[in-house]
Design a protein around this motif. Structure first.
Motif, PDB file in Angstrom:
ATOM      1  N   ILE A   1       0.837  -1.198   0.000  1.00 23.79           N
ATOM      2  CA  ILE A   1       0.000   0.000   0.000  1.00 23.79           C
ATOM      3  C   ILE A   1       0.873   1.250   0.000  1.00 23.79           C
ATOM      4  N   THR A   2       1.952   1.233   0.783  1.00 19.38           N
ATOM      5  CA  THR A   2       2.876   2.375   0.817  1.00 19.38           C
ATOM      6  C   THR A   2       3.487   2.602  -0.562  1.00 19.38           C
ATOM      7  N   SER A   3       3.888   1.519  -1.213  1.00 18.58           N
ATOM      8  CA  SER A   3       4.477   1.628  -2.554  1.00 18.58           C
ATOM      9  C   SER A   3       3.485   2.229  -3.537  1.00 18.58           C
ATOM     10  N   MET A   4       2.224   1.781  -3.456  1.00 16.55           N
ATOM     11  CA  MET A   4       1.196   2.305  -4.362  1.00 16.55           C
ATOM     12  C   MET A   4       0.967   3.793  -4.127  1.00 16.55           C
ATOM     13  N   LYS A   5       0.972   4.211  -2.851  1.00 20.56           N
ATOM     14  CA  LYS A   5       0.760   5.629  -2.527  1.00 20.56           C
ATOM     15  C   LYS A   5       1.906   6.484  -3.068  1.00 20.56           C
ATOM     16  N   VAL A   6       3.131   5.993  -2.920  1.00 19.03           N
ATOM     17  CA  VAL A   6       4.295   6.726  -3.436  1.00 19.03           C
ATOM     18  C   VAL A   6       4.186   6.897  -4.949  1.00 19.03           C
ATOM     19  N   LEU A   7       3.821   5.817  -5.642  1.00 23.20           N
ATOM     20  CA  LEU A   7       3.688   5.872  -7.102  1.00 23.20           C
ATOM     21  C   LEU A   7       2.580   6.838  -7.519  1.00 23.20           C
ATOM     22  N   ALA A   8       1.432   6.751  -6.833  1.00 24.23           N
ATOM     23  CA  ALA A   8       0.305   7.626  -7.168  1.00 24.23           C
ATOM     24  C   ALA A   8       0.640   9.085  -6.875  1.00 24.23           C
ATOM     25  N   ASP A   9       1.269   9.343  -5.719  1.00 21.81           N
ATOM     26  CA  ASP A   9       1.641  10.721  -5.356  1.00 21.81           C
ATOM     27  C   ASP A   9       2.635  11.308  -6.356  1.00 21.81           C
TER      28      ASP A   9
ATOM     29  N   SER B   1       1.806  14.755  -8.367  1.00 21.11           N
ATOM     30  CA  SER B   1       2.609  15.948  -8.066  1.00 21.11           C
ATOM     31  C   SER B   1       3.263  16.557  -9.305  1.00 21.11           C
ATOM     32  N   GLN B   2       3.158  15.851 -10.437  1.00 22.03           N
ATOM     33  CA  GLN B   2       3.798  16.346 -11.659  1.00 22.03           C
ATOM     34  C   GLN B   2       2.748  16.776 -12.684  1.00 22.03           C
ATOM     35  N   GLU B   3       3.091  17.807 -13.439  1.00 24.19           N
ATOM     36  CA  GLU B   3       2.211  18.253 -14.519  1.00 24.19           C
ATOM     37  C   GLU B   3       2.796  17.825 -15.860  1.00 24.19           C
ATOM     38  N   GLY B   4       1.911  17.547 -16.803  1.00 23.29           N
ATOM     39  CA  GLY B   4       2.354  17.179 -18.143  1.00 23.29           C
ATOM     40  C   GLY B   4       3.146  15.887 -18.184  1.00 23.29           C
ATOM     41  N   VAL B   5       2.724  14.914 -17.369  1.00 20.10           N
ATOM     42  CA  VAL B   5       3.433  13.627 -17.339  1.00 20.10           C
ATOM     43  C   VAL B   5       3.185  12.875 -18.647  1.00 20.10           C
ATOM     44  N   PRO B   6       4.237  12.375 -19.310  1.00 19.95           N
ATOM     45  CA  PRO B   6       4.062  11.635 -20.565  1.00 19.95           C
ATOM     46  C   PRO B   6       3.223  10.373 -20.356  1.00 19.95           C
ATOM     47  N   ALA B   7       2.475   9.997 -21.383  1.00 25.85           N
ATOM     48  CA  ALA B   7       1.612   8.807 -21.304  1.00 25.85           C
ATOM     49  C   ALA B   7       2.422   7.555 -20.988  1.00 25.85           C
ATOM     50  N   GLU B   8       3.657   7.484 -21.520  1.00 30.34           N
ATOM     51  CA  GLU B   8       4.507   6.309 -21.280  1.00 30.34           C
ATOM     52  C   GLU B   8       4.813   6.143 -19.790  1.00 30.34           C
ATOM     53  N   LEU B   9       5.051   7.288 -19.112  1.00 29.61           N
ATOM     54  CA  LEU B   9       5.361   7.233 -17.683  1.00 29.61           C
ATOM     55  C   LEU B   9       4.129   6.824 -16.883  1.00 29.61           C
ATOM     56  N   TYR B  10       2.959   7.358 -17.307  1.00 21.88           N
ATOM     57  CA  TYR B  10       1.705   6.938 -16.668  1.00 21.88           C
ATOM     58  C   TYR B  10       1.549   5.419 -16.761  1.00 21.88           C
ATOM     59  N   ARG B  11       1.783   4.908 -17.964  1.00 16.33           N
ATOM     60  CA  ARG B  11       1.632   3.466 -18.180  1.00 16.33           C
ATOM     61  C   ARG B  11       2.607   2.674 -17.302  1.00 16.33           C
ATOM     62  N   GLU B  12       3.848   3.140 -17.245  1.00 20.48           N
ATOM     63  CA  GLU B  12       4.864   2.449 -16.442  1.00 20.48           C
ATOM     64  C   GLU B  12       4.460   2.409 -14.967  1.00 20.48           C
TER      65      GLU B  12
ATOM     66  N   LEU C   1       1.393   2.746 -13.736  1.00 20.53           N
ATOM     67  CA  LEU C   1       0.183   1.940 -13.557  1.00 20.53           C
ATOM     68  C   LEU C   1       0.506   0.447 -13.555  1.00 20.53           C
ATOM     69  N   VAL C   2       1.474   0.052 -14.376  1.00 22.77           N
ATOM     70  CA  VAL C   2       1.927  -1.351 -14.374  1.00 22.77           C
ATOM     71  C   VAL C   2       2.509  -1.701 -13.005  1.00 22.77           C
ATOM     72  N   ASP C   3       3.308  -0.778 -12.447  1.00 21.83           N
ATOM     73  CA  ASP C   3       3.899  -1.004 -11.121  1.00 21.83           C
ATOM     74  C   ASP C   3       2.813  -1.079 -10.043  1.00 21.83           C
ATOM     75  N   ILE C   4       1.819  -0.196 -10.139  1.00 22.70           N
ATOM     76  CA  ILE C   4       0.722  -0.199  -9.164  1.00 22.70           C
ATOM     77  C   ILE C   4      -0.065  -1.504  -9.257  1.00 22.70           C
ATOM     78  N   ALA C   5      -0.317  -1.971 -10.487  1.00 17.45           N
ATOM     79  CA  ALA C   5      -1.038  -3.237 -10.678  1.00 17.45           C
ATOM     80  C   ALA C   5      -0.267  -4.396 -10.052  1.00 17.45           C
ATOM     81  N   ALA C   6       1.062  -4.378 -10.192  1.00 18.40           N
ATOM     82  CA  ALA C   6       1.899  -5.434  -9.608  1.00 18.40           C
ATOM     83  C   ALA C   6       1.820  -5.399  -8.081  1.00 18.40           C
ATOM     84  N   GLU C   7       1.786  -4.187  -7.509  1.00 22.71           N
ATOM     85  CA  GLU C   7       1.686  -4.050  -6.053  1.00 22.71           C
ATOM     86  C   GLU C   7       0.319  -4.531  -5.552  1.00 22.71           C
TER      87      GLU C   7
END
Length: 212
Positions: free
Chosen positions: A2-10, A14-25, A27-33
């Motif tokens: 849960i801590t890992s997911m919160k760090v990834l989501a935060d 906290s960033q603006e204009g995040v590239p779609a590729e980074l979002y995908r990366e 989200l894959v990490d969050i799904a694994a957690e």
């Protein structure tokens, strides 16, 4: 997890204009957690059920040879991904009074560990034998082995020999505790022999006839 997911989501929020590729990366990490959290919850539920008194066992007479063959058939595709050979050797027909679900969970945990902590192109040897009182299942592998100073704690809840490796393989530190509990509920015993870098062997002994 849960801590890992919160760090990834935060990090994303906290960033603006995040590239779609980074979002995908991320989200894959969050799904694994989430998947890892699910495994922990399922393992904890299994432990809670086993903490109840042994009368909760559903004892029936089971063909152990047939059961092990079926369980290994399910696990072979997982081993095949890393070209790990699973060999099963039975010395005699064995029928025993067990809780099929709990014994299957214990056995599957041991074989899954033998796959996870093995080397590519390795092997796993499973043998079944019996005498007039007990049946014996041995699971040996060509894996990384368990350091001698860790072997006394290996069955403790949440204990992991290598936290980084367990995280990589999806381990929760509960599998061997569940395995031992299931075997003890059958009035059985489990022994471990392992040498680092050479592999591990678990031996299970369970009475043929269950006595309350």
């Amino acid at each position: 997890p849960i801590t890992s997911m919160k760090v990834l989501a935060d990090s994303l929020l906290s960033q603006e204009g995040v590239p779609a590729e980074l979002y995908r990366e991320f989200l894959v990490d969050i799904a694994a957690e989430i998947e890892r959290e699910n495994k922990i919850i399922n393992d904890l539920l299994a432990l809670v059920k086993m903490d109840k008194k042994a009368s909760a066992l559903n004892i029936t007479t089971v063909d152990i040879n047939e059961l092990l063959e079926m369980l290994l058939k399910r696990l072979r595709p997982l081993a095949a991904k890393r070209n790990i050979e699973i060999v099963f050797e039975s010395f005699r027909p064995v029928s025993a009074e067990i809780d099929e679900v709990k014994f299957s969970l214990a056995f599957s945990n041991l074989v899954e560990n033998a796959i996870k902590y093995n080397v590519d192109n390795g092997w796993i040897r499973v043998s079944l034998n019996a005498d007039h009182k007990f049946f014996y299942v041995k699971i040996a592998d060509s894996g990384v082995g368990i350091p001698e100073d860790c072997q006394d704690q290996i069955f403790e809840r949440f204990y992991r020999v290598d936290k980084a490796r367990s995280r990589e393989t999806g381990g929760t530190g509960l599998g061997l505790s569940i395995t031992r509990n299931a075997i003890l509920m059958h009035k059985g015993a489990i022994k471990l022999y392992s040498k680092e870098g050479e592999g591990t062997t678990f031996t299970i002994r369970i009475p043929l006839n269950y006595v309350v």
